[in-house]
Scaffold this motif. Sequence first.
Motif, PDB file in Angstrom:
ATOM      1  N   ILE A   1      17.652  14.871  78.925  1.00  0.00           N
ATOM      2  CA  ILE A   1      16.732  14.038  79.420  1.00  0.00           C
ATOM      3  C   ILE A   1      16.095  13.120  78.720  1.00  0.00           C
ATOM      4  O   ILE A   1      15.956  11.997  79.126  1.00  0.00           O
ATOM      5  N   ALA A   2      16.133  13.452  77.365  1.00  0.00           N
ATOM      6  CA  ALA A   2      15.682  12.288  76.191  1.00  0.00           C
ATOM      7  C   ALA A   2      16.592  11.183  76.489  1.00  0.00           C
ATOM      8  O   ALA A   2      16.214   9.998  76.240  1.00  0.00           O
ATOM      9  N   ARG A   3      17.924  11.269  76.323  1.00  0.00           N
ATOM     10  CA  ARG A   3      18.567  10.388  76.320  1.00  0.00           C
ATOM     11  C   ARG A   3      18.679   9.616  77.714  1.00  0.00           C
ATOM     12  O   ARG A   3      18.602   8.231  77.609  1.00  0.00           O
ATOM     13  N   LEU A   4      18.504  10.264  78.873  1.00  0.00           N
ATOM     14  CA  LEU A   4      18.295   9.162  79.997  1.00  0.00           C
ATOM     15  C   LEU A   4      16.903   8.348  80.044  1.00  0.00           C
ATOM     16  O   LEU A   4      16.822   7.477  80.636  1.00  0.00           O
ATOM     17  N   LEU A   5      16.028   9.158  79.318  1.00  0.00           N
ATOM     18  CA  LEU A   5      14.784   7.975  79.453  1.00  0.00           C
ATOM     19  C   LEU A   5      14.686   7.132  78.139  1.00  0.00           C
ATOM     20  O   LEU A   5      13.780   6.587  77.881  1.00  0.00           O
ATOM     21  N   GLY A   6      15.500   7.281  77.096  1.00  0.00           N
ATOM     22  CA  GLY A   6      15.610   6.500  76.109  1.00  0.00           C
ATOM     23  C   GLY A   6      14.467   6.875  74.967  1.00  0.00           C
ATOM     24  O   GLY A   6      14.058   6.093  74.481  1.00  0.00           O
TER      25      GLY A   6
END
Length: 156
Positions: free
Chosen positions: A30-35
Amino acid sequence: MPARRHGLDDLDRAVLRLIAERPRSGLLEIARLLGVARGTVQARLDRMIDDGVITGFGPVLSPAALGHPVQAFTTLEVEQAAREAISTTLEAIPELLEAHIVTGPGDLLCRVAGRDHEHLQQVIDRMLAIPGVRRSTTVITLSTVVPHRVMPLTGP
Protein backbone atom coordinates in the motif's frame (compact mmCIF):
# COMPACT_ATOMS: atom_id res chain seq x y z
CA MET A 1 -0.86 13.51 23.97
CA PRO A 2 -1.35 14.92 20.44
CA ALA A 3 -4.68 16.53 19.59
CA ARG A 4 -7.18 14.16 18.07
CA ARG A 5 -7.78 15.06 14.44
CA HIS A 6 -11.29 14.84 13.06
CA GLY A 7 -12.09 14.17 9.42
CA LEU A 8 -10.09 12.49 6.71
CA ASP A 9 -7.55 13.99 4.36
CA ASP A 10 -6.69 12.81 0.86
CA LEU A 11 -4.03 10.36 2.07
CA ASP A 12 -6.43 8.82 4.61
CA ARG A 13 -9.03 8.36 1.86
CA ALA A 14 -6.42 6.86 -0.47
CA VAL A 15 -5.31 4.38 2.22
CA LEU A 16 -8.94 3.38 2.91
CA ARG A 17 -9.70 3.03 -0.80
CA LEU A 18 -6.70 0.76 -1.37
CA ILE A 19 -7.52 -1.39 1.65
CA ALA A 20 -11.09 -1.75 0.38
CA GLU A 21 -10.00 -2.51 -3.19
CA ARG A 22 -7.05 -4.77 -2.25
CA PRO A 23 -7.81 -6.17 1.22
CA ARG A 24 -5.04 -8.77 0.98
CA SER A 25 -2.29 -6.23 0.28
CA GLY A 26 0.27 -5.62 2.99
CA LEU A 27 1.30 -2.26 4.36
CA LEU A 28 4.48 -2.21 2.29
CA GLU A 29 2.51 -2.71 -0.93
CA ILE A 30 0.00 0.00 0.00
CA ALA A 31 2.85 2.38 0.85
CA ARG A 32 4.55 1.62 -2.49
CA LEU A 33 1.32 2.25 -4.42
CA LEU A 34 0.78 5.55 -2.62
CA GLY A 35 4.43 6.66 -2.79
CA VAL A 36 4.77 7.09 0.98
CA ALA A 37 6.72 5.36 3.73
CA ARG A 38 5.36 2.19 5.31
CA GLY A 39 5.47 3.93 8.69
CA THR A 40 3.23 6.69 7.34
CA VAL A 41 0.60 4.15 6.28
CA GLN A 42 0.88 2.40 9.66
CA ALA A 43 0.50 5.70 11.53
CA ARG A 44 -2.56 6.64 9.46
CA LEU A 45 -4.17 3.25 10.07
CA ASP A 46 -3.41 3.38 13.79
CA ARG A 47 -4.95 6.85 14.06
CA MET A 48 -8.07 5.84 12.11
CA ILE A 49 -8.45 2.79 14.36
CA ASP A 50 -7.98 4.91 17.51
CA ASP A 51 -10.49 7.48 16.20
CA GLY A 52 -13.05 4.72 15.50
CA VAL A 53 -13.09 5.30 11.74
CA ILE A 54 -11.86 1.76 11.08
CA THR A 55 -13.85 -0.76 13.10
CA GLY A 56 -12.54 -4.04 11.68
CA PHE A 57 -10.45 -5.86 9.11
CA GLY A 58 -12.29 -9.17 8.82
CA PRO A 59 -13.50 -10.76 5.62
CA VAL A 60 -16.92 -9.82 4.24
CA LEU A 61 -18.92 -13.05 4.15
CA SER A 62 -21.86 -14.00 1.95
CA PRO A 63 -24.83 -15.50 3.82
CA ALA A 64 -25.94 -17.14 0.54
CA ALA A 65 -22.56 -18.82 0.03
CA LEU A 66 -22.77 -20.05 3.63
CA GLY A 67 -26.07 -21.81 2.87
CA HIS A 68 -28.47 -19.03 3.92
CA PRO A 69 -29.70 -17.45 0.67
CA VAL A 70 -33.05 -16.14 1.99
CA GLN A 71 -32.85 -12.83 3.82
CA ALA A 72 -35.55 -10.77 5.49
CA PHE A 73 -36.05 -7.70 7.61
CA THR A 74 -38.13 -8.31 10.71
CA THR A 75 -39.47 -5.51 12.86
CA LEU A 76 -40.14 -6.54 16.45
CA GLU A 77 -42.49 -4.78 18.81
CA VAL A 78 -41.16 -5.29 22.34
CA GLU A 79 -41.90 -4.41 25.93
CA GLN A 80 -39.51 -1.55 26.63
CA ALA A 81 -38.56 -2.81 30.09
CA ALA A 82 -37.39 -6.10 28.54
CA ARG A 83 -35.37 -4.55 25.72
CA GLU A 84 -31.94 -5.31 27.24
CA ALA A 85 -32.79 -8.96 27.95
CA ILE A 86 -34.31 -9.29 24.47
CA SER A 87 -31.14 -7.89 22.89
CA THR A 88 -28.99 -10.37 24.80
CA THR A 89 -31.19 -13.29 23.72
CA LEU A 90 -31.20 -12.11 20.09
CA GLU A 91 -27.38 -12.22 20.04
CA ALA A 92 -27.58 -16.00 20.56
CA ILE A 93 -29.50 -16.51 17.29
CA PRO A 94 -26.85 -17.22 14.62
CA GLU A 95 -29.19 -16.37 11.72
CA LEU A 96 -29.65 -12.84 13.08
CA LEU A 97 -27.21 -10.75 11.03
CA GLU A 98 -27.86 -7.40 12.70
CA ALA A 99 -30.40 -5.62 14.91
CA HIS A 100 -31.08 -1.94 15.49
CA ILE A 101 -33.31 -0.06 17.91
CA VAL A 102 -35.48 2.14 15.69
CA THR A 103 -38.21 4.74 15.84
CA GLY A 104 -41.62 4.26 14.27
CA PRO A 105 -44.22 1.53 14.65
CA GLY A 106 -41.66 -1.12 15.65
CA ASP A 107 -38.90 -1.14 18.24
CA LEU A 108 -36.18 -3.40 16.80
CA LEU A 109 -35.29 -3.83 13.13
CA CYS A 110 -33.53 -7.14 12.51
CA ARG A 111 -31.90 -8.54 9.38
CA VAL A 112 -32.09 -12.33 9.37
CA ALA A 113 -30.97 -15.08 6.99
CA GLY A 114 -32.30 -18.57 6.43
CA ARG A 115 -31.65 -21.68 4.36
CA ASP A 116 -35.16 -21.45 2.89
CA HIS A 117 -38.54 -19.92 3.74
CA GLU A 118 -39.37 -22.65 6.24
CA HIS A 119 -36.10 -22.12 8.08
CA LEU A 120 -36.70 -18.37 8.03
CA GLN A 121 -40.08 -18.98 9.68
CA GLN A 122 -38.34 -21.03 12.40
CA VAL A 123 -35.91 -18.16 13.03
CA ILE A 124 -38.79 -15.69 13.35
CA ASP A 125 -40.65 -18.09 15.65
CA ARG A 126 -37.56 -18.23 17.91
CA MET A 127 -37.53 -14.45 18.02
CA LEU A 128 -41.25 -14.36 18.88
CA ALA A 129 -40.70 -16.86 21.71
CA ILE A 130 -38.40 -14.43 23.55
CA PRO A 131 -40.15 -13.06 26.64
CA GLY A 132 -41.12 -9.43 26.02
CA VAL A 133 -41.42 -9.71 22.23
CA ARG A 134 -45.06 -8.95 21.39
CA ARG A 135 -45.22 -9.29 17.63
CA SER A 136 -43.24 -9.12 14.41
CA THR A 137 -43.64 -7.83 10.89
CA THR A 138 -41.39 -9.37 8.25
CA VAL A 139 -40.52 -8.48 4.67
CA ILE A 140 -38.46 -10.88 2.57
CA THR A 141 -35.58 -9.53 0.52
CA LEU A 142 -35.92 -10.29 -3.19
CA SER A 143 -32.60 -8.81 -4.32
CA THR A 144 -29.96 -6.31 -3.20
CA VAL A 145 -29.60 -3.23 -5.35
CA VAL A 146 -27.08 -1.43 -3.11
CA PRO A 147 -25.14 -3.65 -0.67
CA HIS A 148 -24.03 -2.38 2.73
CA ARG A 149 -21.41 0.30 2.16
CA VAL A 150 -19.68 3.08 4.00
CA MET A 151 -16.86 4.17 1.66
CA PRO A 152 -18.94 6.90 -0.08
CA LEU A 153 -19.08 8.73 3.28
CA THR A 154 -15.30 9.22 3.23
CA GLY A 155 -15.72 11.96 0.66
CA PRO A 156 -14.41 12.61 -2.82
